[in-house]
Write an enzyme that holds these catalytic residues in place. Structure first.
Site, PDB file in Angstrom:
ATOM      1  N   HIS A  60       0.831  -1.210   0.000  1.00  0.00           N
ATOM      2  CA  HIS A  60       0.000   0.000   0.000  1.00  0.00           C
ATOM      3  C   HIS A  60       0.864   1.258   0.000  1.00  0.00           C
ATOM      4  CE1 HIS A  60      -4.065   1.734   1.470  1.00  0.00           C
ATOM      5  NE2 HIS A  60      -3.330   2.729   0.986  1.00  0.00           N
ATOM      6  N   PHE A  63       2.729   6.565  -4.999  1.00  0.00           N
ATOM      7  CA  PHE A  63       3.893   7.172  -5.661  1.00  0.00           C
ATOM      8  C   PHE A  63       3.502   8.363  -6.535  1.00  0.00           C
ATOM      9  CE2 PHE A  63       7.075   3.365  -5.475  1.00  0.00           C
ATOM     10  CZ  PHE A  63       7.229   3.585  -4.115  1.00  0.00           C
ATOM     11  N   ASP A 151      -8.873   3.045  -3.127  1.00  0.00           N
ATOM     12  CA  ASP A 151      -8.308   3.593  -1.896  1.00  0.00           C
ATOM     13  C   ASP A 151      -8.239   5.114  -1.958  1.00  0.00           C
ATOM     14  OD1 ASP A 151      -6.839   3.562   0.659  1.00  0.00           O
ATOM     15  OD2 ASP A 151      -5.236   4.363  -0.592  1.00  0.00           O
ATOM     16  N   HIS A 178     -10.870   0.941   1.584  1.00  0.00           N
ATOM     17  CA  HIS A 178     -10.670   2.079   2.481  1.00  0.00           C
ATOM     18  C   HIS A 178     -11.995   2.300   3.204  1.00  0.00           C
ATOM     19  CE1 HIS A 178      -8.946   6.214   3.423  1.00  0.00           C
ATOM     20  NE2 HIS A 178     -10.215   6.309   3.824  1.00  0.00           N
ATOM     21  N   ASP A 304       1.100   2.789   3.839  1.00  0.00           N
ATOM     22  CA  ASP A 304       0.227   3.828   3.282  1.00  0.00           C
ATOM     23  C   ASP A 304       1.054   5.088   3.013  1.00  0.00           C
ATOM     24  OD1 ASP A 304      -2.002   5.110   2.313  1.00  0.00           O
ATOM     25  OD2 ASP A 304      -2.933   5.460   4.264  1.00  0.00           O
ATOM     26  N   HIS A 308       3.211  14.403   0.486  1.00  0.00           N
ATOM     27  CA  HIS A 308       2.637  15.715   0.174  1.00  0.00           C
ATOM     28  C   HIS A 308       3.752  16.755   0.276  1.00  0.00           C
ATOM     29  CE1 HIS A 308      -1.479  14.284   0.132  1.00  0.00           C
ATOM     30  NE2 HIS A 308      -1.318  13.738   1.324  1.00  0.00           N
TER      31      HIS A 308
END
Length: 421
Positions: A60, A63, A151, A178, A304, A308
């Site tokens: 999970h 990219f 997701d 999710h 996960d 950012h």
């Protein structure tokens, strides 16, 4: 290549002893004590005092490639992964555009050919994550999609989910969910609790997660489909998965290192760096997650990994995007919080990070054995380190200034050293 004198830990064979490993091309050809190196010209890696484990597998990751490569791309994400000891990862489909047809799946694998590890992709479950129309599941699975998931955008169309489970069962494919009902969330990324009260926001209540888990567990029992509950965060969610398993459902659950290590009060200290979907929950939830790992209800640790930019995470809490990076810190965070805290054994941790993901998703790797792929990580458990600069393009994590224990020294992918500290 010969890896000399390392403590080889292999959950499948229950091996935990000092051994040498001989590698030719991409395969392991011998594992035993004291392989003779006197007349050998191969590269020799001295692993004395280190552990030698199957390369980690993360089912999970995000990219951001294509479409948001200012946050991460396949190359930078891969560099972060191998620095963390990973030899296989699975990218989620919430790219721009979404990976929802065979052409985009094929394009992904074309770009992934030259990467230093195996980077698989899932397919979106619904076209453009619309929750209205299923993708061509059969065509996308044949094109190489490793699983199906929307997701990031929870699936609300229960009738469509039931159809998807029936089709996935026929394919032998897994659907990952999710689990957050957006209709029950006022502000995502922060738990609805005394913490959100202090911040004067409503947040995300646990029922948003558990109501959807209950639905999908019931549907999995009904259809017999193979499903995974992604990044589980609640005590009741663990109980629901446990119930589903007791009823014979083909259900698995994954948990992140941050949900193992942190509770919801972390957002008061770290702000948006501790904001993620699902949010960090209460200490009771965190402890039940660890019990869920110990009892076998939760079988996968997955990061996960969600990059950012600094500018995005610097926005006020309710406007900053959710998610943190995790590939470069995953092993150390789990080692410190689970193994050094005497919650589980080191063998069990390797099982959660490598062997189980390989088995559940039908992937090569997850073991150290003769004639098997030489995907290996070498780790110094005694090394304390702090990451000054991440390999990822992003640095959005509450662990970025933390001194960590258990440093990855080498990552070997298909018999090649792809990372060396």
């Amino acid at each position: 290549m010969i890896i000399k004198g390392g403590r080889v830990i292999d959950p499948l064979s229950k091996t935990d002893e000092i051994l040498d490993i001989k590698i030719e091309k991409e395969k392991i050809i011998d594992i035993k004590k004291n392989i003779d190196t006197s007349n050998i010209s191969e590269e020799i890696i001295d692993a004395s005092g280190k552990i030698v484990v199957p390369g980690f597998i993360d089912v999970h990751v995000h990219f951001r490639d294509p479409g948001q490569t200012y946050k991460e791309d396949l190359k930078s994400g891969s560099e972060a992964a191998i620095a963390g000891g990973f030899t296989t990862v699975i990218q989620m489909a919430n790219t721009s555009p979404k990976i929802d047809n065979k052409e985009r799946i094929i394009e992904h694998y074309k770009k992934a050919r030259e990467l230093p590890l195996k980077v698989f992709t899932v397919s979106a479950l619904t076209k453009n994550f619309s929750d209205i129309e299923l993708v061509d599941m059969e065509e996308n699975y044949k094109a190489g999609a490793i699983a199906f998931t929307d997701d990031g955008i929870p699936n609300r169309n229960s009738k469509l989910i039931l159809e998807a489970m029936d089709r996935a069962k026929k394919l032998g494919a897994i659907i990952s969910f999710h689990e957050e009902d957006p209709n029950l969330i006022i502000q995502n990324g922060i738990n609805h609790s005394e913490v959100s009260d202090k911040l004067n926001i409503e947040g995300s209540p646990t029922i948003a997660e558990t109501s959807f888990i209950a639905r999908d567990v019931a549907m999995a029992i009904y259809t017999g489909a193979k499903i995974s509950i992604q990044h589980i965060s609640t005590a009741l969610g663990v109980e629901l998965v446990k119930f589903g398993k007791s009823m014979g459902a083909n259900i698995f659950a994954e948990v992140t290192p941050h949900h193992i290590a942190l509770k919801d009060s972390a957002v008061l200290k770290y702000g948006s760096l501790a904001k993620m979907n699902p949010p960090l929950r209460s200490e009771r939830d965190r402890k039940r997650i660890i019990e869920g790992i110990k009892e076998g209800t939760i079988e996968i640790i997955a990061t996960d990994h969600a990059p950012h930019s600094n500018e995005e995470k610097a926005l006020e809490l309710t406007k900053a995007p959710s998610g943190i990076i995790g590939l470069e810190t995953s092993f150390s965070i789990c080692y410190e919080n689970l193994v050094l805290n005497n919650e589980i054994t080191l063998m069990k941790l390797i099982e959660l990070m490598s062997t189980n993901p390989a088995k559940i998703y039908g992937l090569e790797g997850g073991e150290i054995a003769k004639a098997k792929i030489a995907d290996i990580a070498i780790i110094d458990l005694n090394s304390c380190y702090k990451i000054e600069k991440f390999k990822s393009k992003s640095s959005n994590t509450p662990f970025k200034d933390k001194v960590l224990k258990g440093e990855v020294l080498y990552t070997i992918s298909e018999g090649k050293v792809v990372y060396k500290k």
